[in-house]
Design a protein around this motif. Structure first.
Motif, short mmCIF file in Angstrom:
data_model
loop_
_atom_site.label_atom_id
_atom_site.label_comp_id
_atom_site.label_asym_id
_atom_site.label_seq_id
_atom_site.Cartn_x
_atom_site.Cartn_y
_atom_site.Cartn_z
N SER A 32 -31.54 31.93 8.79
CA SER A 32 -30.77 33.16 8.93
C SER A 32 -29.81 33.38 7.77
CB SER A 32 -30.00 33.15 10.26
OG SER A 32 -29.10 32.05 10.33
N ILE A 33 -29.17 32.30 7.28
CA ILE A 33 -28.23 32.40 6.16
C ILE A 33 -28.59 31.34 5.13
CG2 ILE A 33 -25.82 32.39 5.43
CD1 ILE A 33 -25.03 32.92 8.34
N GLU A 78 -26.59 37.95 10.26
CA GLU A 78 -26.39 36.50 10.36
C GLU A 78 -27.00 35.89 11.61
OE1 GLU A 78 -22.26 35.57 9.76
OE2 GLU A 78 -22.14 36.70 7.88
N ALA A 88 -26.17 28.30 8.84
CA ALA A 88 -26.03 28.31 10.30
C ALA A 88 -26.52 27.02 10.93
CB ALA A 88 -26.78 29.50 10.88
N ASN A 116 -27.83 36.86 -1.41
CA ASN A 116 -26.59 36.14 -1.09
C ASN A 116 -26.06 35.21 -2.16
OD1 ASN A 116 -24.49 35.44 0.77
ND2 ASN A 116 -25.52 33.49 1.12
#
Length: 292
Positions: A147-148, A124, A167, A105
């Motif tokens: 998660s992110i 996500e 998140a 990412n």
């Protein structure tokens, strides 16, 4: 205290679903950034106005310059060497072969040339993402699962590393040792309901941390102690990351997103997914090239 000296304006009307990872490449005096969902890499030469783009073989979260030439690209399944001369991608490593639902990412490089990059659940929802450190020999997970993940960013003195649990609306900080080890993990900034979700972080020359806000219509500048110093409002809701560039590193480039908008939202935000720019009086600093 640093101040913004111009309002954010759209510079490149792309309308992309998820622009990310702007990085000023000093050796070329050019800006690179990506559109994750369209599998694209973009280059802008501000002096000439020349624009270029390349197709990536999969979702691409970042491209960062490698010492000696070329770039490292964070694709969905792992790191690859990207050569803009012919548009080729050569695999380097896959840090998570057992997590096909993840993608890479965001990333940065520290003063020693080590690559720091994050992974996340492409859906996500699952806490399967983390921040990795890669020195060309070993690749090691360094942070708890989220998660992110976003970032990381390294302070100009090389002693602090910031990374984001998007998140969870938390920006974390840790002390970065000369050996690349992290210690003293701590909460740097915690956002509240309605403030948006912290996305990509980057530091300026004074060690202040700029945080892009997804669904927050803004980027924020925080002191090294986590004090909010300034808020820059945008005409779009999702800002993903900024980079400092130009001859004096006082020109800010900001990537934005449109994938969260429905048809009505797109009508309200016609500039969503564009590359933006504004100027500041405190510059950034040149990102080191990766030595991998």
């Amino acid at each position: 205290m640093g101040v913004v000296t111009s309002e954010p304006k759209s510079l490149w009307a792309l309308g992309g679903p998820l622009l990310e990872g702007p990085v000023w490449v000093a050796r070329e005096k050019a800006l690179y950034f990506v559109d994750i969902k369209r599998h694209r890499i973009y280059r802008l030469d501000p002096a000439t106005g020349e624009r270029a783009e390349w197709a990536a073989p999969d979702q691409v979260g970042f491209v960062l310059p490698i010492a000696g030439g070329g770039f490292v690209a964070g694709l969905k399944t792992g790191l690859s060497r990207f050569d803009p001369k012919d548009g080729s991608f050569t695999p380097i490593l896959s840090p998570e072969p057992d997590l096909p639902g993840n993608r890479l990412n965001d990333g940065t490089v520290d003063a020693a040339g080590r690559l720091w990059f994050g992974s996340m659940d492409d859906g996500e929802g699952k806490a399967t993402g983390t921040i990795y450190r890669y020195d060309g020999r070993t690749c090691e997970a360094t942070t708890p699962k989220v998660s992110i993940s976003n970032g990381p960013a390294v302070s100009p003195d090389g002693r602090a590393l910031y990374h984001v649990d998007t998140a969870g609306q938390v920006v974390h900080a840790a002390t970065l040792g000369a050996d690349g080890r992290l210690s003293g993990p701590r909460v740097f900034v915690r956002l509240g309901e309605g403030e948006g979700f912290p996305d990509g972080p980057v530091c300026d020359a004074e060690g202040c941390v700029w945080i892009a806000l997804y669904n927050g219509h803004a980027v924020r500048r925080y002191s090294p102690k986590g004090e909010l110093l300034e808020t820059v409002r945008f005409p779009v809701s999702a800002i993903t990351k900024i980079a400092f560039g130009g001859p004096d590193l006082k020109t800010v480039y900001a990537t934005t997103a449109a994938k969260h908008l429905d048809a009505v939202g797109r009508e309200k935000e016609p500039l969503a997914g564009d590359l933006f720019t504004f100027t500041v009086d405190v510059p950034g600093f040149v990102l080191p090239e990766a030595r991998i």
